[in-house]
Design a protein around this motif. Structure first.
Motif, PDB file in Angstrom:
ATOM      1  N   ASN A  10       2.666  -4.832   7.712  1.00 39.99           N
ATOM      2  CA  ASN A  10       4.177  -4.698   7.737  1.00 39.99           C
ATOM      3  C   ASN A  10       4.693  -5.624   7.025  1.00 39.99           C
ATOM      4  O   ASN A  10       4.304  -6.823   6.890  1.00 39.99           O
ATOM      5  N   LEU A  11       5.542  -5.361   6.249  1.00 38.96           N
ATOM      6  CA  LEU A  11       6.386  -6.238   5.142  1.00 38.96           C
ATOM      7  C   LEU A  11       7.280  -7.165   6.191  1.00 38.96           C
ATOM      8  O   LEU A  11       8.307  -6.629   7.044  1.00 38.96           O
ATOM      9  N   LYS A  12       7.073  -8.331   6.122  1.00 43.35           N
ATOM     10  CA  LYS A  12       7.958  -9.371   6.837  1.00 43.35           C
ATOM     11  C   LYS A  12       8.135 -10.615   6.247  1.00 43.35           C
ATOM     12  O   LYS A  12       7.416 -10.904   5.337  1.00 43.35           O
ATOM     13  N   THR A  13       9.054 -11.174   6.428  1.00 40.55           N
ATOM     14  CA  THR A  13       9.557 -12.517   5.862  1.00 40.55           C
ATOM     15  C   THR A  13       8.488 -13.749   6.181  1.00 40.55           C
ATOM     16  O   THR A  13       8.294 -13.884   7.293  1.00 40.55           O
ATOM     17  N   ILE A  14       8.610 -14.641   5.448  1.00 42.57           N
ATOM     18  CA  ILE A  14       7.649 -15.798   5.724  1.00 42.57           C
ATOM     19  C   ILE A  14       8.532 -16.976   5.190  1.00 42.57           C
ATOM     20  O   ILE A  14       9.358 -17.085   4.094  1.00 42.57           O
ATOM     21  N   LYS A  15       8.178 -18.320   5.669  1.00 37.88           N
ATOM     22  CA  LYS A  15       9.160 -19.295   5.375  1.00 37.88           C
ATOM     23  C   LYS A  15       9.027 -19.991   3.943  1.00 37.88           C
ATOM     24  O   LYS A  15      10.126 -20.481   3.420  1.00 37.88           O
ATOM     25  N   GLU A  16       7.944 -19.943   3.504  1.00 41.41           N
ATOM     26  CA  GLU A  16       7.517 -20.602   2.100  1.00 41.41           C
ATOM     27  C   GLU A  16       6.489 -19.610   1.276  1.00 41.41           C
ATOM     28  O   GLU A  16       5.907 -18.842   1.847  1.00 41.41           O
ATOM     29  N   TRP A  17       6.507 -19.958   0.107  1.00 40.78           N
ATOM     30  CA  TRP A  17       5.538 -19.257  -0.686  1.00 40.78           C
ATOM     31  C   TRP A  17       3.998 -19.285  -0.304  1.00 40.78           C
ATOM     32  O   TRP A  17       3.685 -20.610   0.088  1.00 40.78           O
ATOM     33  N   ASN A 107      21.774  -1.641  -3.684  1.00 41.50           N
ATOM     34  CA  ASN A 107      21.481  -0.867  -2.519  1.00 41.50           C
ATOM     35  C   ASN A 107      20.133  -0.292  -2.458  1.00 41.50           C
ATOM     36  O   ASN A 107      19.620  -0.211  -1.485  1.00 41.50           O
ATOM     37  N   MET A 108      19.528  -0.250  -3.783  1.00 42.74           N
ATOM     38  CA  MET A 108      18.064   0.153  -4.088  1.00 42.74           C
ATOM     39  C   MET A 108      17.353  -0.748  -3.325  1.00 42.74           C
ATOM     40  O   MET A 108      16.233  -0.321  -2.939  1.00 42.74           O
ATOM     41  N   MET A 109      17.520  -1.965  -3.713  1.00 42.61           N
ATOM     42  CA  MET A 109      16.295  -3.075  -3.186  1.00 42.61           C
ATOM     43  C   MET A 109      16.685  -3.302  -1.737  1.00 42.61           C
ATOM     44  O   MET A 109      15.566  -3.666  -1.027  1.00 42.61           O
ATOM     45  N   LEU A 110      17.689  -3.076  -0.989  1.00 43.74           N
ATOM     46  CA  LEU A 110      17.694  -3.354   0.411  1.00 43.74           C
ATOM     47  C   LEU A 110      17.146  -2.180   0.954  1.00 43.74           C
ATOM     48  O   LEU A 110      16.373  -2.130   2.011  1.00 43.74           O
ATOM     49  N   ASP A 111      17.451  -0.802   0.355  1.00 47.05           N
ATOM     50  CA  ASP A 111      16.688   0.537   0.816  1.00 47.05           C
ATOM     51  C   ASP A 111      15.144   0.283   0.661  1.00 47.05           C
ATOM     52  O   ASP A 111      14.513   0.836   1.598  1.00 47.05           O
ATOM     53  N   PHE A 112      14.790  -0.237  -0.460  1.00 43.46           N
ATOM     54  CA  PHE A 112      13.562  -0.393  -0.839  1.00 43.46           C
ATOM     55  C   PHE A 112      12.634  -1.293   0.530  1.00 43.46           C
ATOM     56  O   PHE A 112      11.492  -0.823   0.775  1.00 43.46           O
ATOM     57  N   VAL A 113      13.048  -2.435   0.832  1.00 40.81           N
ATOM     58  CA  VAL A 113      12.776  -3.397   1.578  1.00 40.81           C
ATOM     59  C   VAL A 113      12.604  -2.517   3.123  1.00 40.81           C
ATOM     60  O   VAL A 113      11.813  -2.556   3.795  1.00 40.81           O
ATOM     61  N   SER A 114      13.711  -1.713   3.202  1.00 40.51           N
ATOM     62  CA  SER A 114      13.698  -1.312   4.546  1.00 40.51           C
ATOM     63  C   SER A 114      12.764   0.044   4.720  1.00 40.51           C
ATOM     64  O   SER A 114      12.120   0.219   5.767  1.00 40.51           O
ATOM     65  N   ARG A 119       7.361   2.153   6.612  1.00 40.03           N
ATOM     66  CA  ARG A 119       6.123   2.664   6.292  1.00 40.03           C
ATOM     67  C   ARG A 119       5.001   1.582   7.127  1.00 40.03           C
ATOM     68  O   ARG A 119       4.147   2.161   7.568  1.00 40.03           O
ATOM     69  N   GLY A 120       5.135   0.364   7.307  1.00 38.79           N
ATOM     70  CA  GLY A 120       4.286  -0.355   7.935  1.00 38.79           C
ATOM     71  C   GLY A 120       2.859  -0.720   7.422  1.00 38.79           C
ATOM     72  O   GLY A 120       2.009  -1.193   8.152  1.00 38.79           O
TER      73      GLY A 120
END
Length: 308
Positions: A10-17, A107-114, A119-120
């Motif tokens: 699942n696409l999720k944020t992380i604090k650093e690279w 909006n495309m990039m926001l929708d792409f992430v969402s 999809r998970g």
């Protein structure tokens, strides 16, 4: 603004690279650009090329780094001559580093992430991510084209009731937007055709590329159709305006001809010459009757010739 995404599962944020993560950079500041260049040794001109709004869709290599510039749809929030346009999205990759850079918040990039979060399953690799960005751009071109078509129909409805400058200018601006769209879509198609042979494409990627080709073709053909319709509409209303102008000028000319005869008769009887009616009490009535008679005959003739 920099956002680090873990693309495994699942696409999720992380604090650093972390290696093989996705770095999303939106509306980068000078600090963001300096950090990317110093931390990853990215060629500085990569970011300069991406910031150029007129940069064409293309790819290039430099010192192991790959730069891909994709044109994506963008809607300007402020009133502009071209409300719908396209902007460059840069994809920078080298080994375990994948970065996307866009100097506009779309909006495309926001929708792409969402969508990817729904999809998970994340991305299998950077190649999968690149082609999914192509697919998302094609889908968003189609979405924007539907909005443009709605605006065209609204303008046409207004023009059916009254031909006004505001609606005509609106159609002209939409024509400019369609020109930007079809140019960018064709550039993306050419870029996609080249990348198929430059990237390591597996069987799943091949299926994804086929989907992208279908969406791109549909977007290009839809843009061409709307552009042709809009051009035909503009020509039609231009002809209507010219026809209305000709009708007005023809009517004014006919009225001038009708009014010319009473003026001529009054001028003749108003001259300081002997005409036999100087002392007649019916002189004025005769002049008026003659004017009315000649004007009536002129009106009938012009009506028969459909000049009035």
């Amino acid at each position: 603004m920099r956002t680090y995404w873990n693309i495994n599962g699942n696409l999720k944020t992380i604090k650093e690279w972390q290696p093989n993560c996705w770095i999303q950079v939106t509306c980068p500041t000078d600090e963001d650009q300096d950090s990317l260049i110093k931390q990853f040794n990215i060629p500085d001109y990569f970011l300069s090329d991406i910031s150029d709004t007129d940069e064409r869709a293309r790819y290039e290599y430099d010192d192991g780094w790959m730069l891909i510039i994709l044109r994506i749809p963008y809607v300007k929030e402020v009133r502009s001559r071209t409300p719908y346009t396209t902007v460059p999205l840069g994809i920078i990759h080298k080994r375990d580093v994948t970065i996307t850079v866009c100097y506009y918040e779309t909006n495309m990039m926001l929708d792409f992430v969402s969508y990817q979060q729904k999809r998970g399953i994340g991305f299998t690799d950077y190649v999968d991510m690149i082609f999914r960005l192509f697919l998302s751009s094609a889908v968003w071109y189609l979405k924007r084209l539907k909005q443009i078509n709605t605006l065209i129909e609204t303008a046409k409805h207004n023009l059916d009731h009254e031909v006004n400058n505001e609606s005509l200018i609106g159609l002209s601006r939409l024509q400019d937007s369609l020109t930007y769209f079809i140019t960018s879509i064709r550039g993306n198609e050419n870029l996609l055709a080249k990348l198929k042979f430059k990237l390591q494409v597996d069987e799943l990627d091949a299926d994804l590329i086929e989907d992208v080709n279908i969406e791109m073709t549909q977007a290009r053909e839809t843009t061409s159709i709307y552009s042709d319709i809009l051009e035909s509409t503009m020509d039609t209303y231009s002809s209507i305006i010219n026809n209305n102008m000709n009708t007005v000028m023809r009517t004014l000319t006919s009225v001038s001809i009708i009014m010319m005869f009473p003026t001529l008769i009054s001028s003749i009887f108003g001259m300081n010459l002997i005409n036999g009616m100087e002392t007649s009490k019916w002189g004025f009535a005769v002049a008026m009757a003659m004017s009315a008679f000649v004007s009536g005959i002129s009106w009938i003739i012009l009506r028969k010739k459909r000049l009035l």
